[in-house]
Every structure is written in structure tokens, then in C-alpha cells.
Write a protein that holds these residues in place. Sequence first.
Motif, PDB file in Angstrom:
ATOM      1  N   LEU A  72       7.183   0.148   0.876  1.00 25.60           N
ATOM      2  CA  LEU A  72       5.961   0.946   0.969  1.00 25.60           C
ATOM      3  C   LEU A  72       4.714   0.082   0.822  1.00 25.60           C
ATOM      4  N   ASP A  73       4.716  -0.822  -0.142  1.00 22.53           N
ATOM      5  CA  ASP A  73       3.549  -1.685  -0.355  1.00 22.53           C
ATOM      6  C   ASP A  73       3.299  -2.614   0.835  1.00 22.53           C
ATOM      7  N   ASN A  74       4.364  -3.023   1.502  1.00 27.18           N
ATOM      8  CA  ASN A  74       4.237  -3.952   2.628  1.00 27.18           C
ATOM      9  C   ASN A  74       4.279  -3.256   3.983  1.00 27.18           C
ATOM     10  N   ARG A  75       4.299  -1.928   3.948  1.00 32.49           N
ATOM     11  CA  ARG A  75       4.285  -1.119   5.174  1.00 32.49           C
ATOM     12  C   ARG A  75       5.357  -1.582   6.169  1.00 32.49           C
ATOM     13  N   ILE A  76       6.573  -1.764   5.664  1.00 31.73           N
ATOM     14  CA  ILE A  76       7.686  -2.151   6.531  1.00 31.73           C
ATOM     15  C   ILE A  76       7.993  -0.976   7.452  1.00 31.73           C
ATOM     16  N   GLU A  77       7.965  -1.244   8.735  1.00 31.08           N
ATOM     17  CA  GLU A  77       8.038  -0.170   9.719  1.00 31.08           C
ATOM     18  C   GLU A  77       9.443   0.245  10.115  1.00 31.08           C
ATOM     19  N   PHE A  78      10.415  -0.649  10.045  1.00 30.68           N
ATOM     20  CA  PHE A  78      11.728  -0.343  10.592  1.00 30.68           C
ATOM     21  C   PHE A  78      12.821  -0.461   9.548  1.00 30.68           C
ATOM     22  N   GLY A  79      13.891   0.289   9.742  1.00 33.28           N
ATOM     23  CA  GLY A  79      15.060   0.197   8.885  1.00 33.28           C
ATOM     24  C   GLY A  79      15.031   1.142   7.702  1.00 33.28           C
ATOM     25  N   VAL A  80      16.147   1.160   7.007  1.00 36.26           N
ATOM     26  CA  VAL A  80      16.282   1.941   5.776  1.00 36.26           C
ATOM     27  C   VAL A  80      16.015   0.993   4.605  1.00 36.26           C
ATOM     28  N   TRP A  81      15.080   1.371   3.761  1.00 38.57           N
ATOM     29  CA  TRP A  81      14.712   0.580   2.588  1.00 38.57           C
ATOM     30  C   TRP A  81      14.596   1.528   1.405  1.00 38.57           C
ATOM     31  N   GLY A  82      15.239   1.211   0.313  1.00 39.40           N
ATOM     32  CA  GLY A  82      15.150   2.047  -0.877  1.00 39.40           C
ATOM     33  C   GLY A  82      15.635   3.463  -0.648  1.00 39.40           C
ATOM     34  N   GLY A  83      16.532   3.635   0.296  1.00 42.90           N
ATOM     35  CA  GLY A  83      17.080   4.956   0.558  1.00 42.90           C
ATOM     36  C   GLY A  83      16.227   5.844   1.436  1.00 42.90           C
ATOM     37  N   MET A  84      15.196   5.290   2.045  1.00 54.41           N
ATOM     38  CA  MET A  84      14.332   6.082   2.924  1.00 54.41           C
ATOM     39  C   MET A  84      14.274   5.454   4.308  1.00 54.41           C
ATOM     40  N   THR A  85      14.299   6.309   5.319  1.00 56.80           N
ATOM     41  CA  THR A  85      14.161   5.848   6.693  1.00 56.80           C
ATOM     42  C   THR A  85      12.696   5.547   6.976  1.00 56.80           C
ATOM     43  N   GLU A  86      12.458   4.916   8.123  1.00 57.59           N
ATOM     44  CA  GLU A  86      11.069   4.627   8.502  1.00 57.59           C
ATOM     45  C   GLU A  86      10.259   5.912   8.649  1.00 57.59           C
ATOM     46  N   ARG A  87      10.869   6.960   9.175  1.00 58.29           N
ATOM     47  CA  ARG A  87      10.174   8.239   9.332  1.00 58.29           C
ATOM     48  C   ARG A  87       9.815   8.829   7.969  1.00 58.29           C
ATOM     49  N   LEU A 125       3.751   7.937   3.073  1.00 55.05           N
ATOM     50  CA  LEU A 125       2.471   7.223   3.106  1.00 55.05           C
ATOM     51  C   LEU A 125       1.338   8.139   3.574  1.00 55.05           C
ATOM     52  N   ARG A 126       1.629   9.032   4.503  1.00 57.97           N
ATOM     53  CA  ARG A 126       0.600   9.989   4.961  1.00 57.97           C
ATOM     54  C   ARG A 126       0.260  10.999   3.870  1.00 57.97           C
ATOM     55  N   ARG A 127       1.286  11.429   3.122  1.00 59.77           N
ATOM     56  CA  ARG A 127       1.048  12.410   2.042  1.00 59.77           C
ATOM     57  C   ARG A 127       0.292  11.802   0.868  1.00 59.77           C
ATOM     58  N   ARG A 128       0.454  10.509   0.635  1.00 61.11           N
ATOM     59  CA  ARG A 128      -0.160   9.858  -0.528  1.00 61.11           C
ATOM     60  C   ARG A 128      -1.023   8.671  -0.102  1.00 61.11           C
ATOM     61  N   PRO A 129      -2.069   8.897   0.685  1.00 64.54           N
ATOM     62  CA  PRO A 129      -2.869   7.787   1.213  1.00 64.54           C
ATOM     63  C   PRO A 129      -3.681   7.038   0.157  1.00 64.54           C
ATOM     64  N   THR A 130      -3.866   7.624  -1.009  1.00 65.46           N
ATOM     65  CA  THR A 130      -4.682   6.973  -2.035  1.00 65.46           C
ATOM     66  C   THR A 130      -3.892   6.011  -2.925  1.00 65.46           C
ATOM     67  N   VAL A 131      -2.569   5.957  -2.768  1.00 61.62           N
ATOM     68  CA  VAL A 131      -1.764   5.055  -3.585  1.00 61.62           C
ATOM     69  C   VAL A 131      -2.035   3.625  -3.142  1.00 61.62           C
ATOM     70  N   THR A 132      -2.492   2.799  -4.070  1.00 59.32           N
ATOM     71  CA  THR A 132      -2.791   1.404  -3.738  1.00 59.32           C
ATOM     72  C   THR A 132      -1.647   0.471  -4.115  1.00 59.32           C
ATOM     73  N   SER A 133      -0.797   0.895  -5.037  1.00 57.32           N
ATOM     74  CA  SER A 133       0.355   0.081  -5.428  1.00 57.32           C
ATOM     75  C   SER A 133       1.536   0.999  -5.712  1.00 57.32           C
ATOM     76  N   TRP A 134       2.487   1.001  -4.795  1.00 60.21           N
ATOM     77  CA  TRP A 134       3.697   1.792  -5.007  1.00 60.21           C
ATOM     78  C   TRP A 134       4.527   1.206  -6.129  1.00 60.21           C
ATOM     79  N   ARG A 135       4.474  -0.091  -6.291  1.00 63.48           N
ATOM     80  CA  ARG A 135       5.195  -0.732  -7.389  1.00 63.48           C
ATOM     81  C   ARG A 135       4.722  -0.161  -8.726  1.00 63.48           C
ATOM     82  N   THR A 136       3.417  -0.105  -8.922  1.00 61.25           N
ATOM     83  CA  THR A 136       2.863   0.422 -10.167  1.00 61.25           C
ATOM     84  C   THR A 136       3.208   1.899 -10.329  1.00 61.25           C
ATOM     85  N   LEU A 137       3.057   2.674  -9.273  1.00 62.45           N
ATOM     86  CA  LEU A 137       3.343   4.104  -9.347  1.00 62.45           C
ATOM     87  C   LEU A 137       4.814   4.357  -9.701  1.00 62.45           C
TER      88      LEU A 137
END
Length: 117
Positions: free
Chosen positions: A67-82, A88-100
Amino acid sequence: MKLDVVQEPGTTNAADESVVWVDNWGAQAICRMDDPDVLFAPGAAQKRVKALCGGCPVRTECLADALDNRIEFGVWGGMTERERRALLRRRPTVTSWRTLLRTARQAYERRPERASA
């Protein structure tokens, strides 16, 4: 399995105050033994990949990195790119997913019912 963990800056050494976060999560990931192309499965095959992520001890770290690096393709952390794009669209104000996600993990670990288990 031994995890290489770090204590985040600003935390104390008290067990209930420290937050475990794996910095080198790639070396600890369950998928590291699989063919990397498996993570980039199309369509319905992504469900099988997501199931692999379900038991991974560093799933949250992987997702935060994607999420922090906006990786566009593949399954990462159990989530698809979609799914990641939608999040990311639902939470546009998050500046650090790591911190959250680290903060959410800390809150989860501090829950009273977790302490008595």
C-alpha cells in the motif's frame, strides 16, 4: 519459526507497550518458497494465492509495504490489486499504511480479552 523483529521508536521495553514489526518481512514470508509468478495469478486463481497469505506471519507488513509503495499488480498481504486500489480510494488521507497497521496491531494486542487468553 523465528521472526526478525524490531521495536518501533518511541516505545518502551514493557511487554504491553512494545510493538512487534518485522522489517525484513520478505525473508519471513510463506510465499518466499513458491514460484514468484504464483503471486500474479489472474482472476479466480487469486483466491488460492490469498489463501496462502492467510497463514503468513508477516501478512500485515507485506500489505503495508504494498500500500505504501502503491504496488499495482499481484496479491500482497492477502489483497488483490483491485482490493488494494479500492482501499486506497476509500482512505486517501492515509500517509503511512505501516504506521496505521502497526497502531491497529498494537490496539488489538492490548485488548483486555487478549491479555487474559
